[in-house]
Scaffold this active site. Sequence first.
Site, mmCIF file in Angstrom:
data_model
loop_
_atom_site.group_PDB
_atom_site.id
_atom_site.type_symbol
_atom_site.label_atom_id
_atom_site.label_comp_id
_atom_site.label_asym_id
_atom_site.label_seq_id
_atom_site.Cartn_x
_atom_site.Cartn_y
_atom_site.Cartn_z
ATOM 1 N N SER A 217 0.871 -1.183 0.000
ATOM 2 C CA SER A 217 0.000 0.000 0.000
ATOM 3 C C SER A 217 0.905 1.229 0.000
ATOM 4 C CB SER A 217 -0.921 -0.015 1.223
ATOM 5 O OG SER A 217 -0.191 0.049 2.423
ATOM 6 N N HIS B 108 -3.517 -6.041 2.315
ATOM 7 C CA HIS B 108 -2.626 -7.062 2.873
ATOM 8 C C HIS B 108 -3.309 -8.412 3.054
ATOM 9 C CE1 HIS B 108 0.177 -3.758 4.706
ATOM 10 N NE2 HIS B 108 0.172 -3.779 3.400
ATOM 11 N N GLN C 257 -6.843 -1.841 6.955
ATOM 12 C CA GLN C 257 -5.686 -2.700 6.682
ATOM 13 C C GLN C 257 -5.116 -3.371 7.939
ATOM 14 O OE1 GLN C 257 -2.614 -1.253 3.750
ATOM 15 N NE2 GLN C 257 -1.378 -1.159 5.599
ATOM 16 N N GLU D 269 -3.766 5.494 12.026
ATOM 17 C CA GLU D 269 -2.826 5.857 10.954
ATOM 18 C C GLU D 269 -3.584 5.967 9.629
ATOM 19 O OE1 GLU D 269 0.458 3.061 10.788
ATOM 20 O OE2 GLU D 269 0.678 3.354 8.627
ATOM 21 N N ASP E 179 1.230 8.300 7.277
ATOM 22 C CA ASP E 179 2.109 7.369 6.553
ATOM 23 C C ASP E 179 2.143 7.817 5.088
ATOM 24 O OD1 ASP E 179 3.325 5.240 5.272
ATOM 25 O OD2 ASP E 179 1.793 3.768 5.742
ATOM 26 N N LYS F 172 9.415 5.297 7.713
ATOM 27 C CA LYS F 172 9.752 4.143 6.872
ATOM 28 C C LYS F 172 10.960 4.557 6.044
ATOM 29 C CE LYS F 172 5.148 2.126 5.996
ATOM 30 N NZ LYS F 172 3.978 2.229 5.085
ATOM 31 N N SER G 223 8.738 2.059 11.475
ATOM 32 C CA SER G 223 7.895 1.054 10.793
ATOM 33 C C SER G 223 8.623 0.177 9.786
ATOM 34 C CB SER G 223 6.748 1.773 10.077
ATOM 35 O OG SER G 223 5.985 0.875 9.308
ATOM 36 N N HIS G 224 8.157 -1.055 9.723
ATOM 37 C CA HIS G 224 8.523 -2.028 8.688
ATOM 38 C C HIS G 224 7.707 -1.756 7.426
ATOM 39 C CE1 HIS G 224 4.846 -4.838 9.526
ATOM 40 N NE2 HIS G 224 4.519 -3.579 9.522
ATOM 41 N N ARG G 225 7.816 -2.629 6.410
ATOM 42 C CA ARG G 225 6.918 -2.628 5.259
ATOM 43 C C ARG G 225 6.207 -3.983 5.216
ATOM 44 N NH1 ARG G 225 7.189 2.122 2.034
ATOM 45 N NH2 ARG G 225 5.095 1.328 1.647
ATOM 46 N N SER G 226 5.157 -4.065 4.408
ATOM 47 C CA SER G 226 4.440 -5.348 4.352
ATOM 48 C C SER G 226 5.295 -6.441 3.700
ATOM 49 C CB SER G 226 3.094 -5.187 3.653
ATOM 50 O OG SER G 226 3.258 -4.571 2.397
HETATM 51 O O1 LIG Z 1 0.713 0.823 5.364
HETATM 52 C C1 LIG Z 1 1.646 0.470 6.096
HETATM 53 O O2 LIG Z 1 1.846 1.085 7.130
HETATM 54 C C2 LIG Z 1 2.595 -0.621 5.677
HETATM 55 C C3 LIG Z 1 3.233 -1.424 6.750
HETATM 56 O O3 LIG Z 1 2.367 -1.950 7.696
HETATM 57 O O4 LIG Z 1 2.133 -1.371 4.615
HETATM 58 P P1 LIG Z 1 2.920 -1.263 3.216
HETATM 59 O O5 LIG Z 1 4.322 -1.628 3.475
HETATM 60 O O6 LIG Z 1 2.190 -2.228 2.305
HETATM 61 O O7 LIG Z 1 2.783 0.157 2.750
HETATM 62 MG MG LIG Z 2 0.281 2.582 6.778
#
Ligand SMILES: O=C(O)[C@@H](CO)OP(=O)(O)O
Ligand SMILES: [Mg+2]
Length: 438
Positions: free
Chosen positions: A48, A161, A169, A293, A320, A345, A372-375
């Site tokens: 996302s 996800h 999400q 978020e 985000d 991120k 934060s991580h990513r998906s």
């Molecule tokens: O939206 C988010 O915050 C992230 C991580 O949880 O998802 P993605 O890495 O797919 O952007």
């Molecule tokens: Mg997000």
Amino acid sequence: MTSSYGRITVTSVQGREVLDSRGNPTVEAEVRLSNGVAAHALVPSGASTGSHEAVELRDEDPASFGGRGVRRAVANVNDVIGPWLAGRSPLEQASIDEGMCVLDGTPNKGRLGANAILAVSLAVSHAAAASEGVSLWRYLAADGRVSLPVPMFNILNGGRHASNSADIQEFMVLPVGVDTFSDALRAGAEIYQSLRSLLRADGHNLNVGDEGGFAPSLPSNRDALEMVLRAVEAAGYAPGREVYLGLDVAATEFYDEASGKYVLDREGATLDSGELIDLYEDWAGQYPIISIEDGLSEDDWAGWSAMRDRLGATVQLVGDDLLVTNISRIGRSIRELASNAVLLKPNQIGTLTETRAALDTARTAGWGAVMSHRSGETEDTTIADLSVGWDVRQIKTGAPARSERVAKYNRLLRIEAELGNAAAYAGKSAFEYLGRTL
Ligand SMILES: O=C(O)[C@@H](CO)OP(=O)(O)O
Ligand SMILES: [Mg+2]
């Protein structure tokens, strides 16, 4: 072995195409130093993704992972960045990061790729820390304050996800009111297990989404909230005291550009931003929600300001897609009173130094912050060290299940042990800025 001048320098950089947790290719970089130290880092990848993020360079060639390959980014590490970096001191992180931005020469890292640049940026910091003989978190902290972050466990997945699940999400649990990080991790794992038992008992499937949270097909988003709350209670924790709830709505994903409305399939509703805020207000009144978020879409600035006006005194409103770890968007949000917290991120912006600048900018406004991580993740645990060394106070890295997520939580356990008596758990202090009593 040091260089002939006694100064430790980078001798070589090796890029590599490796896999992420979704089985997609991603970039790894390995940096070698003149004293024999070698360190590597891997970059994650989002699903996302916000449209204002730095460019993740992918091969358009269908023969390279159906166009998803990262051979061009890897070639940029090997042929462009590597030769430029050779001979530089790994201790000069800021000038290396700045130099890579100049080498790229575009505003969004579109030439070399934020994936190529970030892999090197992170690998340099690991090499520098190893060369100094300290853990990365300690190297990054220098003499600054450190803390163990409040983990945001994403235990129920929907949106992009997970298929056939909630519009929202991520449904997260935050063990804010426990004493230590290890207590928080145990709470997250116990709640996750009790959610599994509840879902099984109610006859739901036990599929999981990309971040390891369950992805049942529930009738509404509210049912998902109820289910998470029941799981907290069933695990023996007090909601609204020990454990709070958090959402990542990822609203950009269900925003309809043409009508300017939010289309929530599970609610059977098409809402304007004011009506969506009504819904959040309703939920925040009924459930112990402390963080939302991306409650609205990435360019709905007026909606964000209205949301902050109505909810911002008691709820953390994390940007985000809105902010993409970018100081100019954070600056705008500060001026327009849009969000009150930043999600960090590193791959949204592309260097360690710029990620730190995003945190510093948010802090000048007294905001909260979340690492934060990513998906799409890997076994790389750099974000765990960043969260501690930079005193970020919150980390979001998925469910307490699936090794690429657990790797970060387990790394934090090791850092906690390394800190010993000095291992301060951020807990409530992460939300002091809200001015609500927890
Ligand atoms: O939206 C988010 O915050 C992230 C991580 O949880 O998802 P993605 O890495 O797919 O952007
Ligand atoms: Mg997000």
